[in-house]
Design a protein around this motif. Structure first.
Motif, short mmCIF file in Angstrom:
data_model
loop_
_atom_site.label_atom_id
_atom_site.label_comp_id
_atom_site.label_asym_id
_atom_site.label_seq_id
_atom_site.Cartn_x
_atom_site.Cartn_y
_atom_site.Cartn_z
N THR A 248 -58.45 -34.53 -1.32
CA THR A 248 -59.13 -34.42 -2.61
C THR A 248 -60.61 -34.71 -2.39
O THR A 248 -61.03 -35.01 -1.27
CB THR A 248 -58.55 -35.41 -3.64
OG1 THR A 248 -59.00 -36.74 -3.34
CG2 THR A 248 -57.03 -35.37 -3.65
N ILE B 191 -45.18 -26.77 1.23
CA ILE B 191 -45.99 -26.78 2.45
C ILE B 191 -45.10 -26.42 3.62
O ILE B 191 -44.04 -27.04 3.83
CB ILE B 191 -46.64 -28.16 2.68
CG1 ILE B 191 -47.49 -28.55 1.47
CG2 ILE B 191 -47.48 -28.15 3.95
CD1 ILE B 191 -47.91 -30.01 1.48
N VAL C 107 -54.30 -29.14 1.97
CA VAL C 107 -53.55 -30.08 2.80
C VAL C 107 -54.09 -30.01 4.22
O VAL C 107 -54.69 -29.01 4.62
CB VAL C 107 -52.04 -29.79 2.77
CG1 VAL C 107 -51.48 -29.96 1.37
CG2 VAL C 107 -51.74 -28.41 3.31
N ARG D 220 -52.72 -34.76 1.68
CA ARG D 220 -53.40 -33.92 0.70
C ARG D 220 -54.85 -34.36 0.64
O ARG D 220 -55.16 -35.55 0.59
CB ARG D 220 -52.74 -34.05 -0.67
CG ARG D 220 -53.46 -33.24 -1.75
CD ARG D 220 -52.75 -33.31 -3.09
NE ARG D 220 -51.50 -32.55 -3.06
CZ ARG D 220 -50.29 -33.10 -3.21
NH1 ARG D 220 -50.17 -34.40 -3.38
NH2 ARG D 220 -49.21 -32.35 -3.17
N GLU E 275 -55.14 -26.34 -3.99
CA GLU E 275 -54.62 -27.50 -3.29
C GLU E 275 -54.96 -27.38 -1.81
O GLU E 275 -54.79 -26.31 -1.21
CB GLU E 275 -53.10 -27.63 -3.46
CG GLU E 275 -52.55 -28.83 -2.71
CD GLU E 275 -51.05 -29.02 -2.92
OE1 GLU E 275 -50.60 -30.17 -2.95
OE2 GLU E 275 -50.34 -28.00 -3.04
N LEU F 158 -48.71 -37.57 2.62
CA LEU F 158 -47.51 -36.88 2.17
C LEU F 158 -46.34 -37.09 3.12
O LEU F 158 -45.20 -37.19 2.69
CB LEU F 158 -47.79 -35.38 2.04
CG LEU F 158 -48.88 -34.96 1.05
CD1 LEU F 158 -49.11 -33.46 1.13
CD2 LEU F 158 -48.52 -35.38 -0.37
N ASN G 184 -42.34 -29.01 -2.99
CA ASN G 184 -43.20 -29.66 -3.97
C ASN G 184 -42.57 -30.93 -4.53
O ASN G 184 -43.26 -31.83 -5.00
CB ASN G 184 -43.50 -28.67 -5.11
CG ASN G 184 -44.69 -29.08 -5.94
OD1 ASN G 184 -45.64 -29.67 -5.43
ND2 ASN G 184 -44.64 -28.79 -7.23
N GLY H 164 -46.69 -24.76 -4.28
CA GLY H 164 -47.02 -26.07 -3.74
C GLY H 164 -46.20 -26.48 -2.54
O GLY H 164 -46.46 -27.54 -1.95
N GLY I 78 -61.48 -26.16 -1.80
CA GLY I 78 -60.64 -26.89 -2.74
C GLY I 78 -61.28 -26.90 -4.11
O GLY I 78 -62.33 -26.29 -4.32
N ALA J 116 -54.84 -24.09 2.29
CA ALA J 116 -55.18 -24.20 0.87
C ALA J 116 -54.49 -23.09 0.10
O ALA J 116 -54.32 -21.97 0.58
CB ALA J 116 -56.69 -24.11 0.67
N VAL K 79 -49.64 -23.15 2.68
CA VAL K 79 -49.18 -23.66 1.39
C VAL K 79 -48.82 -22.50 0.48
O VAL K 79 -49.61 -21.56 0.32
CB VAL K 79 -50.27 -24.53 0.71
CG1 VAL K 79 -49.71 -25.16 -0.57
CG2 VAL K 79 -50.76 -25.61 1.65
#
Length: 391
Positions: free
Chosen positions: A312, A350, A301, A310, A299, A319, A372, A348, A250, A295, A344
């Motif tokens: 980070t 999924i 997930v 998601r 991004e 989500l 998205n 964006g 990421g 990924a 993904v």
């Protein structure tokens, strides 16, 4: 590894008596943001034309097990029930990319849709358009220590449509410790595929595990040199790398799905989703069971406690919870859903597979897209798998 996580998901589907909720996540070393439903009012789900079982001889999935998506939005589907790799685009229906529908390991150097494939497990699409997937290999005296289980092989389908087995075709083990292993002689049982930070094919597998000379799991497979090497850029802490696989990259971090291990030291862990930043610090999200990652465009997930999140470097952002999924699919509250096979798109969006029990038709397998914008679209749904098997 991914196959082990998939077996865990299946056991949970068969034994769960309630929907798995994303709840009680507060304090400790992690944080989850509150979720505001972003689905259309009333839980509506858009269904594309052509979804569902075909009665006119057209290709339709049976037991999708993994997904990959191209930059142009074409979806690739590893279908274990059909022994084929399928593709799908919004402008047409499903087609066959690889496999003749007959289980086997044949066809190298020939058109992929004439080859035999067997027991598909994972797939990934490289930036040059080459598709890689894993499948069952073959029984051999060299792999007799497996107790009769065939080894795993990795195969590629070129943009021109030719198939080739790139790893595991002649499984054996080196006589001693090695810095690299011939791709052809790679001996492994199950493997997860992804792309490394420098776009190489990353393989989550332990080679020669029965010979106490385990080589893995964080490996790179070079199809030009035909060798497995260690992924030296992998950020998994040394004490956890045995149990955390290759992970996905990421923006400024790597995410790993860990089983258990590492002892009682500072990197010891149980089942957890582990995020490791560039400076070596880490954040652990406990009770991570049978999750998948994907990924694209920085991004990441994942599935966490049965829900889509998601990832980070500081928190998990919900989500789509399991309860919301059941509501939006208009399923009975006592149904049990499991999601996986994540991929993904560059936009964006999924894509994922949902396996559902308790809907009155055995095991349903569905291919879904979370756009998205936050809407849920159903690309395909089975009445029930021919094998009545969840992914």
């Amino acid at each position: 590894m991914k196959e082990a996580r998939r077996r865990t998901r299946q056991r949970r589907l068969l034994t769960s008596g309630a929907v798995i909720l994303l709840a009680g996540l507060s304090g400790g070393s992690y944080a989850i943001l509150s979720h505001s439903p972003s689905f259309p009012t009333g839980g509506s789900v858009t269904t594309h034309a052509g979804a569902g079982a075909a009665s006119d001889g057209k290709v339709t999935p049976d037991q999708p097990i993994a997904l990959a998506v191209s930059r142009g939005g074409n979806l690739y589907i590893a279908d274990r029930g059909r022994n084929e790799v399928l593709d799908w685009s919004r402008s047409r229906e499903f087609g066959i990319v690889a496999g003749s529908g007959v289980a086997g390991l044949t066809g190298d150097g020939e058109p992929a849709n004439r080859a035999e494939v067997d027991n598909l497990d994972d797939l990934v699409l490289a930036s040059n358009g080459t598709l890689y997937f894993t499948q069952a290999g073959h029984y051999s005296a060299r792999v007799s220590s497996s107790g009769g289980m065939p080894n795993t092989v990795i195969r590629e389908v070129t943009p021109a449509g030719t198939i080739r087995t790139v790893a595991g075709l002649d499984p054996s083990c080196p006589a001693g410790p090695a810095r690299s292993v011939s791709a052809e002689s790679g001996l492994f049982y199950g493997a997860g595929l992804s792309l490394s930070r420098n776009a190489q094919l990353a393989v989550d597998a332990d080679l020669c595990v029965s010979h106490r000379q385990g080589f893995g799991p964080n490996l790179l497979l070079s199809t030009s040199s035909n060798r497995f090497t260690k992924d030296t850029l992998n950020r998994a802490p040394a004490a956890t790398s045995i149990d955390c696989g290759s992970g996905v990259a990421g923006p400024g971090f790597d995410a790993f799905g860990c089983t258990s291990g590492g002892g009682h030291g500072p990197e010891g862990h149980g089942n957890q989703l582990l995020v490791v930043t560039g400076n070596g610090s880490s954040v652990a999200y406990p009770e991570f069971r049978a999750g998948d990652f994907a990924a694209s465009n920085s991004e990441v997930v994942a599935t966490y406690d049965g829900s889509l999140v998601r990832v980070t470097d500081r928190r998990l952002i919900p989500l789509l919870t399991n309860a919301e999924l059941l509501t939006d699919l208009r399923l009975h509250a006592r149904a049990t859903a499991d999601i996986g096979g994540l991929t993904v798109g560059t936009d964006g969006d999924i894509y994922f597979i949902a396996s559902i029990l308790g809907a009155g038709t055995g095991c349903q397998n569905r291919i879904l897209e979370r756009t998205n914008a936050g809407t849920l679209q159903q690309l395909w749904s089975s009445s029930a798998s021919r094998n009545n098997t969840c992914f």
